[in-house]
Design a protein around this motif. Structure first.
Motif: not given
Length: 400
Positions: A94-95, A184-186, A210-211, A216-217
């Motif tokens: 949701e970003l 994750r990199a994006y 780390d986020a 999934a979380r």
């Protein structure tokens, strides 16, 4: 990493180019101005660092260089949307509103005039109309990001810990089964250019990766809360007399000014704006549309603000209007405490009015999401609301 220092392995994640050099804030004491400041606070015990505030320097006639904006909006546009293979993963976090929520060119004069009125002791601006700040409601309206959810704590990392995290979460492979690594990199690049933008030209803090360890979380986090928190920290540093540069999510700050202070800014709105998109997309912010007014011109406009023309713009139609809470007028309940069940069932008019007021209060709290679902207080209030509604339903024509 604790400071804006590049961590090994983090190079190249954000892109290139930043305006100016980083400046450090100063922790000041009132000193000789302990009895107050000319044109400033009379009680130095409240704004304890005002001796080192930029407003104090300006009042004393000291020359101040132009503010440098660590602006990363163009990097988001240049990087573009995520690849199809990771688009679903990014959407789930949701970003995605951030991809379109990047101002192209900073309104330097407008932002400079406002941050001069920022005070870190109160985390608010102090224009003539009173204290004002960027609220979570503003974030939801401007960015269409969630302000409800869990929080993620970013703990400082030792260099060795940062290297281990990079190796574990950003493997140097992009095979079919490793698209999660690319996601994750994006996402790290996206938040590094928006929420967590720093004064570096090419680096993002590894700690923010780390986020995205568990994607999934990651979607359950209240990402909308991160934007103003980091912006506050950057304003704290920049508002000191030694500050020369402002980082953080400048898009949020600039569009907040545009929205809340129409009599101050000189922005150009987009006639083709779609109201289903984030409100920050309403303004045209390329260099061709910037008016280029000086900071002093904006200062004059801010000083001329009055209550009616400050924050008088309607909220975004798709965001619930969290209106200021007004205490409802609750009539006095005349039923005696010792009244038995038979008396309580035959409610007089004044008791019905009281029940309606109680119901309104409870519903208002729920609508504002002030009580988290699943907590004991939430369950108790929900039971009370059901009791009130049953009571009202048992009375014919309660409005009469």
């Amino acid at each position: 990493m604790i400071e804006d220092v590049p961590a090994p392995g983090a190079e190249g994640l954000v892109g290139d180019g930043a305006e100016g050099l980083a400046g450090d804030g100063a922790k000041g004491v009132a000193g000789d101005d302990a009895e107050g400041f000319p044109g400033g606070p009379r009680d130095p015990s409240v704004l304890t660092s005002f001796a080192d505030h930029v407003a104090h320097s300006i009042w004393n006639g000291e020359e101040r260089p132009k503010l440098k904006l660590a602006f990363h909006g163009r990097k988001v546009e240049k990087f573009g949307s995520p690849a199809l293979e990771i688009e679903g993963l990014v959407v789930a976090i949701e970003l995605t509103p951030l991809i379109a929520c990047s101002v192209d060119t900073g309104d330097r004069g407008d932002i400079s005039a406002f941050f001069e009125k920022w005070h870190k002791e109160t985390s608010s601006f102090h224009p003539p109309v009173g204290e004002l700040t960027i609220t979570l409601d503003d974030v939801a309206s401007l960015l269409h990001l969630s302000i409800i959810g869990t929080f993620h704590s970013f703990e400082p990392l030792h260099v060795d810990e940062a290297v281990i995290m990079l190796v574990e979460l950003l493997e140097r492979r992009c095979e079919a089964r490793h698209w999660i690594v690319a996601a994750r990199a994006y996402l790290l690049h996206l938040v590094g250019c928006t929420f967590f933008a720093n004064k570096s030209a090419t680096h993002v803090h590894v700690v923010h990766l780390d986020a995205f360890g568990d994607l999934a979380r990651s979607g359950s986090y209240a990402w909308g809360v991160a934007a103003p928190v980091h912006m506050y920290d950057q304003l704290n540093d920049a508002s000191q007399s030694t500050g020369r540069q402002l980082a953080g999510y400048i898009t949020l700050l600039q569009c907040w000014i545009y929205k809340q202070f129409p009599s101050v800014h000189e922005s150009v709105t987009n006639d083709g704006y779609d109201e289903t998109t984030p409100h920050v997309c309403q303004w045209l912010t390329t260099k061709d549309y910037m008016k280029g007014l000086t900071t002093s011109s904006y200062r004059t406009r801010i000083d001329a603000l009055t209550i009616p023309n400050a924050a008088d713009q309607p909220r975004h139609p798709l965001v619930p209007q969290h209106e200021a809470y007004v205490e409802p007028d609750i009539p006095e309940v005349l039923v005696a405490p010792e009244a038995g069940p038979s008396q309580a069932t035959d409610l007089p008019k004044h008791a019905v009015d009281a029940c309606e007021a109680i119901s309104e209060r409870l519903e208002r709290v729920f609508n504002l999401s002030m009580v988290t679902e699943g907590t004991e207080l939430h369950d108790l209030m929900e039971d009370c609301l059901r009791i009130v509604l049953r009571c009202l339903a048992s009375v014919p024509n309660p409005s009469k």
